[in-house]
Each structure stands twice: as structure tokens, then as C-alpha cells.
Design a protein around this motif. Structure first.
Motif, PDB file in Angstrom:
ATOM      1  N   ASN A  19      -3.388   3.387   0.219  1.00  0.00           N
ATOM      2  CA  ASN A  19      -3.939   3.169  -1.118  1.00  0.00           C
ATOM      3  C   ASN A  19      -3.297   1.950  -1.770  1.00  0.00           C
ATOM      4  N   SER A  78     -11.367   0.478 -10.962  1.00  0.00           N
ATOM      5  CA  SER A  78     -10.545   0.779  -9.794  1.00  0.00           C
ATOM      6  C   SER A  78      -9.402  -0.214  -9.637  1.00  0.00           C
ATOM      7  N   GLY A  83      -7.474   2.937  -9.244  1.00  0.00           N
ATOM      8  CA  GLY A  83      -7.411   2.866  -7.793  1.00  0.00           C
ATOM      9  C   GLY A  83      -8.697   3.393  -7.186  1.00  0.00           C
ATOM     10  N   CYS A  84      -8.955   3.033  -5.934  1.00  0.00           N
ATOM     11  CA  CYS A  84     -10.228   3.388  -5.295  1.00  0.00           C
ATOM     12  C   CYS A  84     -10.423   4.892  -5.175  1.00  0.00           C
ATOM     13  N   PHE A  85      -9.397   5.603  -4.720  1.00  0.00           N
ATOM     14  CA  PHE A  85      -9.560   7.021  -4.423  1.00  0.00           C
ATOM     15  C   PHE A  85      -9.939   7.813  -5.666  1.00  0.00           C
ATOM     16  N   HIS A 137     -12.202   0.610  -0.257  1.00  0.00           N
ATOM     17  CA  HIS A 137     -11.183   1.547   0.215  1.00  0.00           C
ATOM     18  C   HIS A 137     -11.194   1.629   1.740  1.00  0.00           C
ATOM     19  N   GLN A 144      -7.994   0.090   4.666  1.00  0.00           N
ATOM     20  CA  GLN A 144      -7.312   0.840   5.723  1.00  0.00           C
ATOM     21  C   GLN A 144      -6.911  -0.051   6.894  1.00  0.00           C
ATOM     22  N   TYR A 169      -4.814   8.065   4.033  1.00  0.00           N
ATOM     23  CA  TYR A 169      -5.226   6.820   3.395  1.00  0.00           C
ATOM     24  C   TYR A 169      -4.044   5.892   3.093  1.00  0.00           C
ATOM     25  N   TRP A 217      -0.539   9.067  -0.434  1.00  0.00           N
ATOM     26  CA  TRP A 217      -1.034   9.901  -1.536  1.00  0.00           C
ATOM     27  C   TRP A 217       0.073  10.341  -2.479  1.00  0.00           C
ATOM     28  N   THR A 246       0.852  -1.189   0.000  1.00  0.00           N
ATOM     29  CA  THR A 246       0.000   0.000   0.000  1.00  0.00           C
ATOM     30  C   THR A 246       0.888   1.240   0.000  1.00  0.00           C
ATOM     31  N   THR A 249      -7.235  12.543   2.514  1.00  0.00           N
ATOM     32  CA  THR A 249      -6.222  12.107   1.547  1.00  0.00           C
ATOM     33  C   THR A 249      -4.904  11.717   2.197  1.00  0.00           C
TER      34      THR A 249
END
Length: 595
Positions: free
Chosen positions: A245, A95, A100-102, A174, A178, A243, A21, A18, A240
């Protein structure tokens, strides 16, 4: 196998990479956890608040202001909601594969916002709607929307569908990303929290926003949905820097296709041994593909043995040390992951009828409420669509109690971190859903008889039980299904798998449209117009329609019991599971087979 091994079966996860940002490796101290997921939960509450206020009261707008007939309006609503959920597959694929999810949530969140704004503009401008019935000069006949009026309405509606469909699966995925997979208790708590956020959003939508729609106009109501959606996007962006990601991995469908093609090309190949196939963890043929990269070794299973052909290697390839094309040779890990993907389909299919029941509560049950006495006092009335808020009022209290009381209590007996397994949770919900339709049938019969025999209009609160029972049912089935899909050992496909949950909603609402049309067509032989052919519920036989659906739901529950048992049995390994570095080939040794 004891309960603890059953819990871990199929959940032997390894952590995926992961990033933050900026694209750097994330830190467990700075990124992820409940702090990060709280921003995603905020988006979920606001997004469902925005779209629920539209979807759950859409039938009122379509019939009263767009002047579509009741049956056509019901199909417009169910088709719209069905499209929202079917597009979740596209959002999940996009995604996992590319964005990606974001970024998927952010881009399609703005598309959804534009749809709400356009709906508000159309509802506000009289020239974009058909004339009101009391303004017509050709009698009492209302003219339904057509031409530009219809075009703008459907463009706005399906902009909302496209945006919401692509946002929904990524919110859950998403948020789940986490948390570490080594913390199943926290992950289970998150999914319960996600349903709590969903319930809060639904409750506000079905009370406050629907009240605004009823008393201030649909244009103001749609505008409120736009404002609420904008607040959700602000909430998403605000988190942001916190996260974790998961970067996209390229097309997630190519690895699946490679296994299927390799199995087909090797269909005539046979192994010289009848012993079980070995378990291996070599990923040289699929090093960069999503489903095998950084995935824990999987045990070979006996289900779908035709796919095992994909693992057979020819002698000549092995002798000259030439790497075979991934389209002709797969590893056991790769094949087992495709087997998992196929194995969840029957479980998914069994939830479709469940969501067909939900479609009735959002259409015909609202229509029921519209012909009942909805006055609390002389000055206070309950909008019929707001009756759908009743189960969510219950859920706001029930979900925390379930997570903090029932789960620890059940855990003592089952040893499962979630209290009961996701499959058991789904089954409990499917069983309860049948009684929602039984209650709906009994109440509709009582309402209809009261009007026809004594000319009395019952209170709208008589239809409370059908919403209440289904609310409890949904708490079990919806959360159980999300947890079941998310915990499947398919790395890089969590958004797509979560999207399958929403896809079940889609098929359920599409099936509702087919079901309504079919029942109406069949019953025209015994009743003019069929059970649902008249726009007057006092002449229609909605109670009989509900009874038939209750029977279908009970049969579906029995079907689910079979497939849930099949899933558990088929997940058992054919041999003891130890990592292996051998590929399956013609003439592999007995030593390899006994590993």
C-alpha cells in the motif's frame, strides 16, 4: 536516441515507500506481485460485471419502464456513464491525498452496492414506477416518470455513479502498485491482465446478466448486480494481508499550485545567462510534498518555459542563507513534473472522440438491434444489449495472444518492453475506431433500405462488425492510455493520472449528448425533427449520423499524430542530463550551466 533510450525517457523511476496493512514497511517476499494483484483483478471483473449489466442495458429500462423518449433516454444513459467517469478524478484525488487506494475502494464500493440495491427495489415495486402503457385509460400515450419516481431512480443511479467512479481508478492504480517500477515487463503484463479481467466481466454482464434482466425482469437483474458487487468487495478484502500500500501524502494539488504561483510571482525575473537551465535534485522546498519526495531527478526540457521562472532565486535570499517560501521558489524537479502533467493533456484530449464512438455503441447500436431480427431459433432470442459482448469474446482470446505472442515478437524489433510504445498503441486504436463508425453507417443503411424497400428485417448479426472493430480498437487505446498515464514520472499521483483515463470516457459520453443534440438541431432545416428526432429508426437517418462521426474520428486521428509527435519532441532534454545541486538564480555560473 535509440529505442531503448526512448523507452526509458520519462520513466527514470525511484521506488516509493510502501507499507503493509498494519502500516509497517512491506516486504518484497510477502507482499505485492501477481498474487496480490489477483485479488484486485477479481474486484475489477466483478465490479465491471455489475455496472456493465446496468449501463449497457439501461436504455431499455429507461424507455420501456420509465417511459422516457428515445433521445432523452440516450442522454440519460450517456450522462450517467459520463458522470461515473468524471467522478474518477475525485476518487483518484481522494486516494492519493487522504485515504489511499484500499480504503477508497472499500468505502465507495459499499456506496456503489447501496445504489444497486435501491435500483433493484425501485424496479421491483410498481408504486415507484410510472404505470404501464397498456394500463392507461387516456389513450395510447405513455407518461414518463416524474416526482418521487424520478427522484428515487436518479438517486439510485447516481449512488452507483459515485461509487463506481471512485472505485475504478484505484483498482488499476492499486494493482499496478503491487509491482516494482524496475519490472516494466510485469507491469505491462498486469495492464493486459486488467483488460482481460475487464473483458471477462463485460462478457458475463452482457450475456448472462442481461439475459436474466430480459427473462426474469430488471428488478432481478439489478439484484444480481448487487450480489456480484458484494462478491467483488469480498475479493478485495481477502487480499488485505498481501497488498503493498502506498500511503497518502496530503493534498497533491498544492505542489502544482506552488509551481504556478511561483512562476507568476517571478514572471519579471530574468536569468543573466541564456544557456540552458541546469538539472538539479534538491528538494528542500518541497520535502513533504507528493510530487518531489523520493522522485528521481528529471532533466530540464524546453517545453512550457514560462514555468522555469518558478526556479529563479533572488540574490538577497541566497546571501543571507534564508530559505525561500515554496510559493516563491521551486526546484527544477518540481517544475518538470508540472510540465509532465500539462504535457499529457493533449494526448488525453485526443481520446475523447474515441469514447464518443463508444457511447453510440451503447445507445443507438442497441436501439438498432431492437428493431432487427434477434431470433436464433424459435425459442432462443438474443437481447440487443448482448451484442456488445461480441468484442469481449474476441478479447478473451486476443489479449493473451497479444501479450504472449505479439509483444515478444515486436520487442525484438523495437527493444521496448511492451512491444510497442503506449503512444503507438493509442494511435493504432484511434485509427481503427474510425472504421467502426464506417461499418455502423453501412450496416444501418442496409438495414433501413431492407425494411423500407422490401419489408424485410435483417438479422441482428449484421451489426456485429461495428462492435468487433471497436473491441480491437479499445484493446489498443484503453490499455495504451492506462499504461501511458501510469508510467509518467509523477510520484504519489498514480491514482489521479489513472483517473484521467476514465475522465476521457466521461468527456466522450458528455460530448455524445452535445453531439446528438447539435446534429438534431442542425438537420431540422432539411428534415422534420432532424436525423434523430423521431423515435422510429426507420424514419430517422442514423446512418448519416454515423458517417459524420466517422469523419470526425478520422480528423481526430490526424490531430493525435501531431500531438504524439509534439509530446516526443518536447520531452527531449535541452542539455545532457546530470544531477545538479544548484538552484536556478540570477547570475548562476557557466560551470553550473554546462553540467
Amino acid at each position: 536516441m535509440d529505442s531503448r533510450r526512448q523507452q526509458q525517457k520519462g520513466e527514470n523511476f525511484s521506488e516509493e515507500l510502501t507499507v503493509d496493512w498494519r502500516g509497517r514497511s512491506s516486504s518484497s517476499k510477502k507482499h505485492g506481485g501477481m498474487r496480490a494483484s489477483a485479488f484486485v483483478l477479481g474486484l475489477q471483473a466483478f465490479e465491471i460485471m455489475a455496472i456493465a449489466a446496468v449501463g449497457n442495458n439501461l436504455i431499455t429500462y429507461v424507455t420501456n419502464e420509465m417511459h422516457f423518449s428515445l433521445s432523452k433516454a440516450a442522454n440519460i444513459v450517456t450522462n450517467f456513464i459520463g458522470t461515473v467517469f468524471i467522478l474518477s478524478l475525485f476518487g483518484g484525488y481522494l486516494s492519493d491525498s487522504y485515504l489511499g487506494c484500499f480504503w477508497t475502494m472499500l468505502i465507495f464500493g459499499f456506496i456503489e452496492l447501496s445504489g444497486f440495491i435501491l435500483l433493484s427495489v425501485q424496479a421491483h415495486l410498481p408504486q415507484l414506477k410510472p404505470p404501464q402503457c397498456n394500463m392507461l385509460t387516456d389513450g395510447d400515450r405513455c407518461v414518463e416518470a416524474k416526482g418521487v419516481e424520478s427522484l428515487i431512480f436518479f438517486v439510485a443511479l447516481y449512488l452507483v455513479a459515485l461509487g463506481s467512479g471512485c472505485v475504478k481508478p484505484n483498482m488499476l492504480a492499486h494493482g499496478g502498485d503491487q509491482f516494482s517500477r524496475s519490472e516494466p515487463k510485469k507491469l505491462s503484463t498486469y495492464f493486459n491482465a486488467a483488460y482481460f479481467a475487464f473483458s471477462v466481466g463485460e462478457l458475463v454482464a452482457l450475456t448472462l446478466v442481461v439475459w436474466i434482466q430480459t427473462h426474469s425482469g430488471m428488478d432481478i437483474g439489478f439484484g444480481v448486480s448487487a450480489i456480484v458487487m458484494a462478491m467483488g468487495l469480498v475479493c478485495l478484502v481477502s487480499g488485505t494481508v498481501f497488498y503493498r500500500n502506498k500511503p497518502p501524502r496530503g493534498s497533491i494539488l498544492v505542489p502544482v499550485a506552488q509551481v504556478v504561483v511561483a512562476a507568476f510571482l517571478n514572471r519579471r525575473q530574468t536569468s543573466q545567462s541564456n544557456l540552458p537551465m541546469p538539472h538539479e535534485s534538491q528538494n528542500e522546498h518541497w520535502n513533504n510534498m507528493s510530487m518531489s519526495n523520493q522522485t528521481a531527478s528529471l532533466c530540464h526540457t524546453d517545453r512550457f518555459r514560462f514555468l522555469d521562472k518558478a526556479c529563479i532565486k533572488k540574490h538577497e535570499v541566497n546571501n543571507n542563507n534564508t530559505k525561500e517560501s515554496p510559493w516563491r521558489l521551486s526546484t527544477v524537479n518540481q517544475v518538470e513534473q508540472v510540465k509532465i502533467l500539462i504535457s499529457v493533456i493533449p494526448i488525453f484530449a485526443c481520446t475523447i472522440v474515441f469514447n464518443t464512438i463508444l457511447a453510440q455503441l451503447q445507445t443507438f447500436s442497441v436501439s438498432q438491434g431492437s428493431v432487427m431480427n434477434n431470433q436464433i431459433t424459435k425459442s432462443i432470442q438474443i437481447p440487443p444489449a448482448s451484442m456488445q459482448a461480441i468484442p469481449y469474446i474476441l478479447m478473451i482470446f486476443a489479449v493473451p495472444l497479444y501479450d504472449y505472442l505479439f509483444v515478444p515478437f515486436a520487442r525484438k524489433f523495437t527493444g521496448h518492453d511492451s512491444g510497442i510504445t503506449p503512444l503507438q498503441r493509442i494511435g493504432a486504436g484511434l485509427f481503427l475506431a474510425t472504421f467502426s463508425m464506417v461499418s455502423a453507417a453501412l450496416m444501418e443503411k442496409k438495414r433501413r433500405d431492407s425494411v423500407l424497400n422490401s419489408d424485410q428485417t435483417l438479422s441482428i448479426f449484421w451489426i456485429t462488425p461495428q462492435f468487433l472493430i471497436f473491441g480491437v480498437s479499445e484493446m489498443f487505446t484503453a490499455v495504451g492510455l492506462i499504461e501511458f498515464f501510469y508510467k509518467q514520472n509523477l510520484k504519489g499521483m498514480q491514482s489521479l493520472l489513472t483517473a484521467m483515463t476514465y475522465c476521457s470516457y466521461s468527456f466522450g459520453f458528455y460530448l455524445s449528448s452535445v453531439y446528438v443534440s447539435l446534429v438534431n438541431k442542425v438537420t431540422t432545416r432539411s428534415m422534420d425533427g432532424g436525423w434523430l428526432g423521431d423515435n422510429d429508426l426507420n424514419k430517422d437517418r442514423l446512418d448519416l449520423f454515423y458517417w459524420v462521426l466517422a469523419g470526425v474520428s478520422l480528423i481526430n486521428f490526424m490531430n493525435y499524430l501531431y500531438w504524439a509527435r509534439w509530446y516526443n519532441n518536447s520531452s527531449e532534454t535541452s542539455s545532457s542530463c546530470k544531477p545538479h545541486l544548484h538552484s536556478i538564480e540570477e547570475g548562476f555560473t557557466n560551470t553550473a550551466n554546462t553540467a
